[in-house]
Design an enzyme around this catalytic site. Sequence first.
Site, PDB file in Angstrom:
ATOM      1  CG  ASP A  56      44.202  47.665  40.362  1.00  0.00           C
ATOM      2  OD1 ASP A  56      44.866  48.712  40.252  1.00  0.00           O
ATOM      3  OD2 ASP A  56      42.968  47.650  40.547  1.00  0.00           O
ATOM      4  CE1 TYR A  61      38.015  48.697  43.906  1.00  0.00           C
ATOM      5  CE2 TYR A  61      40.083  47.509  43.771  1.00  0.00           C
ATOM      6  CZ  TYR A  61      39.092  48.270  43.175  1.00  0.00           C
ATOM      7  OH  TYR A  61      39.198  48.590  41.841  1.00  0.00           O
ATOM      8  CE  LYS A  87      41.628  51.085  40.869  1.00  0.00           C
ATOM      9  NZ  LYS A  87      42.163  49.849  41.477  1.00  0.00           N
TER      10      LYS A  87
END
Length: 341
Positions: A56, A61, A87
Amino acid sequence: MPPSLTATRKIACTSLSLPCFGLGTAHLGELYGKVDEEQSRATLETAWRAGVRYYDTAPWYGRGLAEHRLGSFLRTKSRGDFIVTTKVGRTLHRPENPTAFDRAPWAGGLNFDIRFDYSYDGIMRAYEQSLQRLALDTLDALVIHDLEAGYHGEALAGHLDDLENSGMKALAELKGSGQIKAIGCGINTSDALREMVRRLDLDFCLVAMPYTLLDQRDLDEGMNTCARRGVSVIIGAPFASGILVSGSRAGGAYGYAKAPDAIREKVHAIEAVCEEYNVALPAAALQFVLAHPAVVSVIPGAAKPVELTQNLASLETQIPALFWQRLREKKLIDPRAPVPS
């Protein structure tokens, strides 16, 4: 029996099944400190050799760094051998003043500014940017990221309108065309968990803090509501952002900040039961969340190979039933919370 690394659980009414253990990559985006390329690669190699096949990540990030690192590693693997979720909700852009740009809260990361955009165009642009950073032409699921008051304040209502008026249409089109298999929503707070499950047509929630060994206040309105509505759950922060690994000593992190005294005292009480039954605190934390029937997977992060190895060892540890009974007796977990059998 502890859960098997290779055991899979199906997400709601979708064609996607996930291994019960995956690797979260926020640490590879340099969340708490710099991670050099050799260490990042070694962590991913260790995970792959151990049999980890679910990863994930997110554009946020490291402002794109985690996706780049993961994509570089997976580029030489057979696409059918792994699962990737990322995401949407942020797009990345060149800063107006690159030389003065502040990458905070990331210790390192890349020099990209972000824009929140939950509209149809924003979802599609985020998806296409992620494909390029990951060097992939398909993703297994997309997660609506950080749609919460803590990030947006008064702008939250407008972002929710964008999502409901057009953003969900983009996600439905991607799922309907087979480009993704499931739609999720990332959750950091109790309020968001209750609200998003009620408002959105979701296949799963990626829950960071509202359900851990330390906190089951959302058992009914959050987790059990997901189970009743057929919404699966992935647990994103089984260690409550750190303190369920570091323990009760001063300086432990809880909810991505310094743990308050009340939390450290509760961890200390849990540690006493762990010592009584010779159970490692991280093993208890990891296996506890996997016991809830709505949970399909848990995805702790790792910044170095030894952390990944320790997490896998925690997954495989045998924990006696009397340990969970003792936690209930001492009112350290909700007596109604499911525990490993």
